[in-house]
Design an enzyme around this catalytic site. Structure first.
Site, PDB file in Angstrom:
ATOM      1  N   GLY A  45       0.804  -1.256   0.097  1.00 25.44           N
ATOM      2  CA  GLY A  45       0.027   0.010   0.047  1.00 25.44           C
ATOM      3  C   GLY A  45       0.847   1.097  -0.188  1.00 25.44           C
ATOM      4  N   GLN A  50       3.450  10.079   0.345  1.00 23.96           N
ATOM      5  CA  GLN A  50       4.635   8.982   0.709  1.00 23.96           C
ATOM      6  C   GLN A  50       5.819   9.252  -0.234  1.00 23.96           C
ATOM      7  OE1 GLN A  50       2.420   5.337   1.762  1.00 23.96           O
ATOM      8  NE2 GLN A  50       4.302   5.228   3.139  1.00 23.96           N
ATOM      9  N   CYS A  95       5.078  -0.080   7.451  1.00 27.78           N
ATOM     10  CA  CYS A  95       4.908   1.222   6.517  1.00 27.78           C
ATOM     11  C   CYS A  95       6.401   1.447   5.741  1.00 27.78           C
ATOM     12  CB  CYS A  95       4.725   2.339   7.256  1.00 27.78           C
ATOM     13  SG  CYS A  95       4.332   3.909   6.327  1.00 27.78           S
ATOM     14  N   LEU A  96       6.095   1.721   4.390  1.00 25.89           N
ATOM     15  CA  LEU A  96       7.352   2.037   3.818  1.00 25.89           C
ATOM     16  C   LEU A  96       7.764   3.339   4.101  1.00 25.89           C
ATOM     17  CD1 LEU A  96       6.316   1.099  -0.024  1.00 25.89           C
ATOM     18  CD2 LEU A  96       8.120  -0.458   1.522  1.00 25.89           C
ATOM     19  N   HIS A 137      -4.905   2.516   7.095  1.00 23.46           N
ATOM     20  CA  HIS A 137      -3.673   2.828   7.364  1.00 23.46           C
ATOM     21  C   HIS A 137      -3.318   3.993   6.216  1.00 23.46           C
ATOM     22  CE1 HIS A 137       0.872   2.031   7.891  1.00 23.46           C
ATOM     23  NE2 HIS A 137       0.739   2.530   6.738  1.00 23.46           N
ATOM     24  N   GLU A 138      -3.783   3.714   4.881  1.00 20.37           N
ATOM     25  CA  GLU A 138      -3.413   4.675   3.836  1.00 20.37           C
ATOM     26  C   GLU A 138      -4.073   6.094   4.009  1.00 20.37           C
ATOM     27  OE1 GLU A 138      -0.772   4.067   2.170  1.00 20.37           O
ATOM     28  OE2 GLU A 138      -0.617   1.978   2.656  1.00 20.37           O
ATOM     29  N   HIS A 141      -2.490   8.192   6.070  1.00 22.43           N
ATOM     30  CA  HIS A 141      -1.637   9.097   5.673  1.00 22.43           C
ATOM     31  C   HIS A 141      -2.101  10.438   4.995  1.00 22.43           C
ATOM     32  CE1 HIS A 141       2.157   6.739   5.646  1.00 22.43           C
ATOM     33  NE2 HIS A 141       1.530   5.543   5.465  1.00 22.43           N
TER      34      HIS A 141
HETATM   35  C1  Y12 Z   1      -1.349  -3.959   6.604  1.00 16.52           C
HETATM   36  C2  Y12 Z   1      -0.749  -3.186   7.313  1.00 16.52           C
HETATM   37  C3  Y12 Z   1      -0.105  -1.987   6.822  1.00 16.52           C
HETATM   38  C4  Y12 Z   1      -0.404  -1.650   5.296  1.00 16.52           C
HETATM   39  C5  Y12 Z   1       0.164  -0.407   4.827  1.00 16.52           C
HETATM   40  C6  Y12 Z   1       1.309  -0.872   3.646  1.00 16.52           C
HETATM   41  N1  Y12 Z   1       2.157  -1.154   4.145  1.00 16.52           N
HETATM   42  C7  Y12 Z   1       3.551  -1.710   3.476  1.00 16.52           C
HETATM   43  O1  Y12 Z   1       3.253  -1.805   2.240  1.00 16.52           O
HETATM   44  C8  Y12 Z   1       4.597  -1.807   4.036  1.00 16.52           C
HETATM   45  C9  Y12 Z   1       5.635  -2.251   3.271  1.00 16.52           C
HETATM   46  C10 Y12 Z   1       7.036  -2.716   3.789  1.00 16.52           C
HETATM   47  C11 Y12 Z   1       7.954  -3.398   3.003  1.00 16.52           C
HETATM   48  C12 Y12 Z   1       9.197  -3.445   3.462  1.00 16.52           C
HETATM   49  O2  Y12 Z   1      10.123  -3.955   2.493  1.00 16.52           O
HETATM   50  C13 Y12 Z   1      10.339  -5.457   2.730  1.00 16.52           C
HETATM   51  O3  Y12 Z   1       9.745  -6.089   3.326  1.00 16.52           O
HETATM   52  C14 Y12 Z   1      11.290  -6.134   1.808  1.00 16.52           C
HETATM   53  C15 Y12 Z   1       9.697  -3.118   4.521  1.00 16.52           C
HETATM   54  O4  Y12 Z   1      10.964  -3.464   5.239  1.00 16.52           O
HETATM   55  C16 Y12 Z   1      11.824  -2.504   5.162  1.00 16.52           C
HETATM   56  O5  Y12 Z   1      11.939  -1.565   4.660  1.00 16.52           O
HETATM   57  C17 Y12 Z   1      13.252  -3.185   5.409  1.00 16.52           C
HETATM   58  C18 Y12 Z   1       8.750  -2.492   5.732  1.00 16.52           C
HETATM   59  C19 Y12 Z   1       7.251  -2.286   5.178  1.00 16.52           C
HETATM   60  C20 Y12 Z   1      -1.184  -2.624   4.536  1.00 16.52           C
HETATM   61  C21 Y12 Z   1      -1.706  -3.732   5.268  1.00 16.52           C
HETATM   62 CO    CO Z   2       2.096   3.626   5.379  1.00 18.73          CO
END
Ligand code: Y12
Ligand code: CO
Length: 169
Positions: A45, A50, A95-96, A137-138, A141
């Protein structure tokens, strides 16, 4: 084009994003870039703020039960508004914009959302579980809020301490 993701504690993450009024090519390019950026960073997401664009636009692309992230499942929500919620769920969020940090957050388990698509058409959807969590969550933001603001006091303090250490290293 892959865009840079702004990360905590960048002040722009705390801005309230503005309504999208122009459903034009620029919006389409933004949404396409957000998708490319989210996939590149292995996210599920992403909100426009962001990538440093303070507009009320978000995308979500949940993986299938087999773990495949299919573009046909991509959701694009413009000017979304939650009109009804039910129940509660605790989910470990990430969260990214706050890389390598994950924590449990409580949210509604079911939501009804009204929004517009990239062409400005009025839509609505009902979501539960992980999709409901991702939508909330989004949308947070878009209102200038991060999931860490929902943590209990001592978890938030621990987060700030760990984050300061991380910034120094
Ligand atoms: C449930 C909870 C939160 C959301 C919001 C969207 N969140 C994300 O997309 C988070 C992504 C994320 C990805 C990562 O990278 C990897 O895992 C390779 C990460 O780790 C690092 O940055 C090292 C952290 C978050 C949607 C649904
Ligand atoms: Co986020």
């Amino acid at each position: 084009m892959i865009r840079e993701i702004i990360t905590y504690p960048n002040k722009r993450l705390f801005l309230r994003s503005k309504e999208v009024e122009e459903f034009d090519k620029k919006l389409a390019v933004l949404l396409d870039d957000m998708y490319e950026t989210m996939i590149h960073k292995k996210g599920i997401g992403l909100a426009a703020i962001q990538v440093d664009v303070p507009l009320r636009a978000l995308i979500i692309n949940l993986p299938t039960p087999e773990g495949e992230q299919k573009k046909e499942d991509l959701l694009e929500l413009i000017n979304p508004q939650i009109v009804k919620t039910e129940g509660s769920i605790v989910y470990t969020e990430g969260c990214l914009s706050i890389p390598e940090y994950y924590e449990d957050v409580e949210r509604a388990n079911w939501v009804k959302v009204k929004y517009q698509d990239r062409d400005g058409n009025e839509k609505s959807l009902e979501a539960e579980g992980l999709l409901a969590v991702a939508i909330q969550h989004e949308i947070d933001h878009l209102d200038g809020h991060l999931f860490i603001e929902k943590l209990p006091y001592f978890k938030r303090k621990k987060f700030e301490k760990e984050w300061k250490k991380r910034v120094k290293r």
